[in-house]
Design a protein around this motif. Structure first.
Motif, short mmCIF file in Angstrom:
data_model
loop_
_atom_site.label_atom_id
_atom_site.label_comp_id
_atom_site.label_asym_id
_atom_site.label_seq_id
_atom_site.Cartn_x
_atom_site.Cartn_y
_atom_site.Cartn_z
N ARG A 89 29.53 35.24 37.34
CA ARG A 89 30.93 35.11 37.73
C ARG A 89 30.98 34.49 39.12
NH1 ARG A 89 31.42 36.70 33.27
NH2 ARG A 89 32.76 38.32 32.36
N SER A 90 31.96 33.64 39.33
CA SER A 90 32.18 33.15 40.69
C SER A 90 32.88 34.24 41.49
CB SER A 90 33.03 31.88 40.68
OG SER A 90 34.38 32.19 40.37
N ALA A 91 32.73 34.19 42.79
CA ALA A 91 33.39 35.17 43.64
C ALA A 91 34.91 35.08 43.50
CB ALA A 91 32.99 34.95 45.10
N PHE A 139 37.07 50.52 43.23
CA PHE A 139 36.47 49.19 43.34
C PHE A 139 35.27 49.06 42.42
CE2 PHE A 139 33.08 46.60 45.18
CZ PHE A 139 33.70 45.36 45.22
N ILE A 140 34.38 50.04 42.43
CA ILE A 140 33.16 49.97 41.63
C ILE A 140 33.50 49.90 40.14
CG2 ILE A 140 31.09 51.22 40.93
CD1 ILE A 140 30.84 49.94 43.65
N VAL A 141 34.46 50.71 39.71
CA VAL A 141 34.85 50.72 38.29
C VAL A 141 35.45 49.37 37.90
CG1 VAL A 141 36.46 51.70 36.62
CG2 VAL A 141 35.15 53.21 38.12
N SER A 142 36.36 48.85 38.73
CA SER A 142 37.02 47.59 38.40
C SER A 142 36.02 46.44 38.41
CB SER A 142 38.15 47.32 39.40
OG SER A 142 38.88 46.17 39.03
N LEU A 143 35.11 46.43 39.38
CA LEU A 143 34.11 45.38 39.42
C LEU A 143 33.21 45.43 38.18
CD1 LEU A 143 32.61 43.08 40.85
CD2 LEU A 143 31.29 44.82 42.10
N GLY A 144 32.80 46.63 37.78
CA GLY A 144 31.99 46.77 36.58
C GLY A 144 32.71 46.25 35.35
N ASN A 145 34.00 46.58 35.26
CA ASN A 145 34.80 46.08 34.13
C ASN A 145 34.86 44.56 34.12
OD1 ASN A 145 35.32 48.73 33.42
ND2 ASN A 145 37.34 48.79 34.38
N CYS A 146 35.04 43.99 35.31
CA CYS A 146 35.10 42.53 35.42
C CYS A 146 33.81 41.89 34.97
CB CYS A 146 35.42 42.16 36.86
SG CYS A 146 35.35 40.38 37.20
N LEU A 147 32.69 42.41 35.44
CA LEU A 147 31.39 41.82 35.12
C LEU A 147 31.03 41.98 33.65
CD1 LEU A 147 29.39 42.89 38.30
CD2 LEU A 147 30.49 40.69 37.84
N ARG A 148 31.59 43.00 32.98
CA ARG A 148 31.37 43.17 31.53
C ARG A 148 32.30 42.28 30.72
NH1 ARG A 148 30.89 48.60 33.08
NH2 ARG A 148 33.09 48.91 32.62
N GLY A 149 33.29 41.70 31.37
CA GLY A 149 34.23 40.83 30.66
C GLY A 149 35.40 41.56 30.08
#
Length: 408
Positions: free
Chosen positions: A343-345, A395-405
């Protein structure tokens, strides 16, 4: 009964209640670019603007109000930085103050002189010196840092110092990756030469109890809006040095220090807000004594609070293998700069924004460190006095969700 630790005494819920902007429910990780503003700071600015106010003087209430505001702001910043209030000058921004100081100092440079700038620094503490060096015809030398560790290489400063060195410009804390170099050790080496040490304290001042004389800085700049105040800049320095410098100024303006370094009428409302911000910091935890003593206690408590949250963040990020955290120095602020495998930043920042989390992407004017690490954009998250465990977990939960798509 055990004595409460600093962290136990830090009541983040009570702190957050003073920030109207937090009522929106968003999680703010954008503090390195500028903190949210507590109500007392906004109130102080309002009160300044709605009271009688004019140019400084002693005859009318409006003149006296302006004079009191300026004196109060110098005293507040003197307490925050551990310096004589009469060495505190205000300007539009730390960048503007550095540009002005670069023009003043470089007027004394000549052929054969050298300066040292750092690849760890924000461009506000690099660009002005490069331009000044080019105009004065002096040699620029570079201090480097290790991209793998984030540590500034002290030897790359000490090994280049000579009797020809006129200036060393270095940050007390990287606004990009949080690294806090050993400024006192750098100062010791610099002061064995004729050079001056110019320290960018913008990011550092927001996270530590500052003692400018102990750091050994000849000149030091910071920005109140990075520590809950309004948008302006502050410069301080050795009293003897400031008396010897001759900056450009208008002919009728005073030659007194620090006024000779301040161009035009000061923004009184911003200075009132600056005093209120320092007072707010001094009251983060209950305490006795003068303002400097209360700042020591409050900022010590804040450091423990932010450090605990940083460790919580790092533990959560370690569970996400797609994340590379580039903030690795042994001593650093609670500021993490990261990139991602797939993912891009910008994509990540956009996802978080929709989820109510403010975490910006970019390189944040840290041109040299980003280039040194080979990164054109990353996600930067920074903690502040109002940051909470819930913010971190969110933040950690949302970032994990983002990286999983996952879709929002």
């Amino acid at each position: 009964m055990d004595r409460p630790t600093m962290t136990q005494r830090y009541d983040v819920t009570a702190v957050r209640e003073r920030f109207p902007s937090l009522r929106s429910g968003r999680a703010h990780f954008d503090a390195p670019g500028g903190t949210q503003t507590p109500e007392p700071v906004a109130r102080a600015m309002y009160d300044a603007l709605t009271s009688p106010l004019s140019n400084r003087g002693s005859r009318t209430p409006a003149e006296r109000n302006a004079d009191d505001i300026v004196r109060g702001a110098r005293a507040a910043m003197g307490d925050l930085l551990g310096v004589d209030p009469d060495t505190v000058a205000f300007g539009r921004s730390a960048t503007a103050l550095t540009f002005e100081m670069s023009r003043t100092l470089s007027a004394q440079w000549g052929s054969g002189d050298e300066i040292i700038v750092s690849r760890l620094d924000h461009d506000a503490n690099v660009g002005p010196w490069l331009l000044a060096a080019e105009r004065a015809g002096v040699q620029v030398r570079w201090a480097d840092f290790d991209p793998a560790t984030g540590e500034l290489d002290l030897a790359s400063i000490t090994g280049q110092l000579s009797q020809r060195t006129r200036l060393v410009a270095v940050t007390a804390a990287s606004n990009l990756i949080g690294t806090q170099p050993d400024i006192a050790a750098i100062a010791q080496a610099v002061h064995r030469t004729p050079a001056l040490l110019y320290v960018d304290g913008v990011h550092h001042t927001a996270h530590d109890f500052v003692d400018v004389p102990a750091l050994g800085a000849d000149l030091y700049v910071c920005s109140p809006y990075k520590f809950l105040g309004p948008h302006c800049g502050v410069l301080t320095g050795r009293a003897d040095l400031l008396r010897d410098l001759a900056p450009d100024k208008l002919r009728p303006s005073t030659d007194d220090v620090p006024e000779r370094f301040e161009l035009g009428t000061l923004p009184y409302e911003l200075l009132a807000g600056t005093t209120a911000a320092v007072d707010f910091l001094a009251g983060l935890v209950p305490g006795d004594g003068g303002r400097r003593d209360r700042l020591r206690a409050s900022l010590g408590a804040l450091h423990e609070h932010e450090d605990a949250l940083r460790q919580r963040l790092e533990a959560g990020l370690a569970q996400l293998p797609q994340v590379t955290v580039h903030s690795r120095a042994g001593r650093r602020t609670p500021t993490l700069f990261m990139t991602f495998e797939n993912r891009s930043a910008t994509e990540v920042s956009d996802y978080l924004e929709v989820d109510g989390i403010d975490a910006p992407a970019g390189t944040f004017y840290a041109y040299e460190p980003a280039r040194r690490m080979g990164i054109d954009s990353g996600l930067r998250i920074g903690l502040a006095p109002y940051s909470t465990e819930d913010d971190v977990d969110r933040f950690i939960v949302s970032l994990g969700n983002c990286l999983r798509g996952d879709k929002l």
